[in-house]
Each structure stands twice: as C-alpha cells, then as structure tokens.
Design an enzyme around this catalytic site. Structure first.
Site, PDB file in Angstrom:
ATOM      1  N   TYR A  14       0.470  -1.229  -0.195  1.00 18.14           N
ATOM      2  CA  TYR A  14      -0.152  -0.002  -0.023  1.00 18.14           C
ATOM      3  C   TYR A  14       1.056   1.185   0.132  1.00 18.14           C
ATOM      4  CZ  TYR A  14      -3.288  -3.317   2.072  1.00 18.14           C
ATOM      5  OH  TYR A  14      -4.548  -3.899   1.902  1.00 18.14           O
TER       6      TYR A  14
ATOM      7  N   HIS B 242       1.387 -10.975   2.276  1.00 16.42           N
ATOM      8  CA  HIS B 242       0.174 -11.048   1.574  1.00 16.42           C
ATOM      9  C   HIS B 242      -0.041 -11.770   0.585  1.00 16.42           C
ATOM     10  CE1 HIS B 242      -0.882  -6.386   0.681  1.00 16.42           C
ATOM     11  NE2 HIS B 242      -2.349  -7.615   0.516  1.00 16.42           N
TER      12      HIS B 242
END
Length: 272
Positions: A48, A104
């Site tokens: 992000y 992730h």
C-alpha cells in the site's frame, strides 16, 4: 468493541480500519480520524505504501502503543528479503513492533518467507504472524512445515462470497478468519439486494452495518475502508444490535461464492 483471542492469546479487535488505496498523502489524516472515532485495529501493507502514514497517525493520536493493534503485510519472497523488508517496514512505521504481520500473497517461496516471520515473532518485532490470500492446502503446508501455527488468514469475504468452507477449515486449525473487502469495495449493486435492504430497515441500520455485523456474528474479523467520517462511525457502530437467527439464515442465502474481479484464482473453492 468485541475482540477475538488469537491462538497465542493475543487479543485482536473484531472491527478495524482498512487503508488499501488510501493515498500516501492523506493516510495520516484518515487514520488519525479513524483512531479518534474509536478504531483500535488498523490494517496496512508494504504494497500500500502507507505504513509511514499509519505510524505518524498513531504517534499524533496520543494513544499508548499497546492500545492500537496494527497489521502489515510483507510483499517479499524468501528469508533474507523478508527479514530486510520487515525491518524497513518497522523503520517506516516508526514504532518498535507490529501487532500482526501477514504474508500478503503466496509466492512459491512461502516457507522461507514464513520462517523470517517466525524469527521476527521470536525476536519480539511482531506479536502475531499469519497469512493472506492462502487457501486451505497452502495454509496446511505452512502448518506442516513450521513451528508457529499462523494466527490469522486474511481473505476476501463478503455477502457474495462468505468463505464458509475456508472458515470451517481455519476454525478447525485455531486460525482466525479475517475479511478484506467486506463491503465489496464499493462495486455497484453490492448493497442493493432486496433481502439486505429489508433487514437493514428492520434494525434501523444501513446495509453496510448489517453486512459487517453479519460477518462479525459469524466469527469473522472485518476491516472496512472509507474516507467518509460518517460512514467511518457507522462501520464501527455494530454492537448495539444483534441479527436474529432468521435474518442470519436469509443473509447466508445470498452467498454466491463469487469473487471480486482480479483476486487469486487459487482461492476459488474448486482449487482446494
């Protein structure tokens, strides 16, 4: 706030604030607003690019570090790269530890990546470790080849894909099921199902509140994202009402096992 207890006895809030696609330049302000609204779980990731904004908001909030549960996710592959990347994340975050760190995505070198997380866990850099976007077979491979059972698997979960099969699997292994995209990431029509709208009217709540409460009552942690302060407060206000069994049954009937566009095919239920 309702909480869940991870398999290492760390306590995690059942509702958090997601920061996916929040611009780097506004992350600090949005997360600070979330903390002031009452959120105590913040979800970020290396991918992000906003770990520093989350850390800055935490500092400015004046809250004690142990009052906020912060998750990040590693976007690295292998032991050395993950160890180095996690240290860089901690430096950007500008605090001593993360509460939860997840892999992730599966990359094919997940055992070595996870070993780096295990070492960080033993070193006190993280309080809990886990996975994201891992299906049942992939989770089991980690369990069978590691010394620390993952505490969490964060997977796409919402009304149209309730992940009942993965939920049962995770529960049987003592792993908490955490939902990302619980509100369908704002896709058109997601909150318009007549059954959902009717139930929301019955409880004098928004459809989004009903969806989040439904997932919580199913034992799923949720991390909705919004930049709207009113919606931010509404998404947190889930514990002053309880959906009855008949309404839960209706909402369960909206499951289509339907993923949002672009998410890993390996997570589809015909893949495990």
């Amino acid at each position: 706030m309702k909480t869940v207890r991870l398999n290492n006895d760390v306590v995690m809030p059942m509702v958090g604030y997601g920061t996916y696609q929040i611009p780097i330049t506004t992350t600090r302000d949005n997360v600070l607003q979330a903390l002031r609204t009452g959120y105590r779980l913040i979800d970020t990731a290396q991918y992000y690019g906003n770990e520093s904004g989350v850390g800055a908001a935490l500092t400015e909030s004046g809250l004690a570090r142990d009052q906020v549960f912060v998750t990040t996710k590693v976007q690295t592959s292998g032991y050395a790269e993950t160890k180095r990347g996690l240290d860089e994340s901690l430096n950007r975050f500008n605090h001593d530890y993360f509460d939860l760190v997840l892999i992730h995505w599966p990359t094919g070198n997940d055992l070595e990546t996870y070993r780096a997380l295990e070492d960080a866990y033993q070193d006190g850099k993280v309080r809990a470790i886990g996975l994201s976007n891992f299906n049942a077979a992939q989770v089991q491979t980690i369990i069978d080849n590691s010394t620390v059972v993952p505490m969490v698997d964060q997977i796409e979960t919402h009304l149209r894909w309730q992940q009942k099969r993965m939920h049962a699997f995770l529960a049987s292994r003592g792993i908490i099921h955490e939902s990302y995209a619980p509100l369908g990431e704002g896709q058109p029509g997601f909150m318009d199902a007549p059954e959902l709208v009717k139930i929301a009217a019955k409880y004098h709540r928004t459809p989004a509140q009903v969806v989040l409460r439904f997932l919580n009552q199913e034992g799923v942690v949720v991390i909705p994202k919004t930049l709207n302060p009113e919606h931010m407060a509404q998404n947190l206000d889930l514990f002053s009402f309880v959906l009855d069994s008949a309404d839960l049954h209706v909402l369960e009937g909206l499951d289509r096992k339907q993923a949002l566009d672009g998410w890993p095919e390996s997570m589809h239920e015909d893949q495990y």
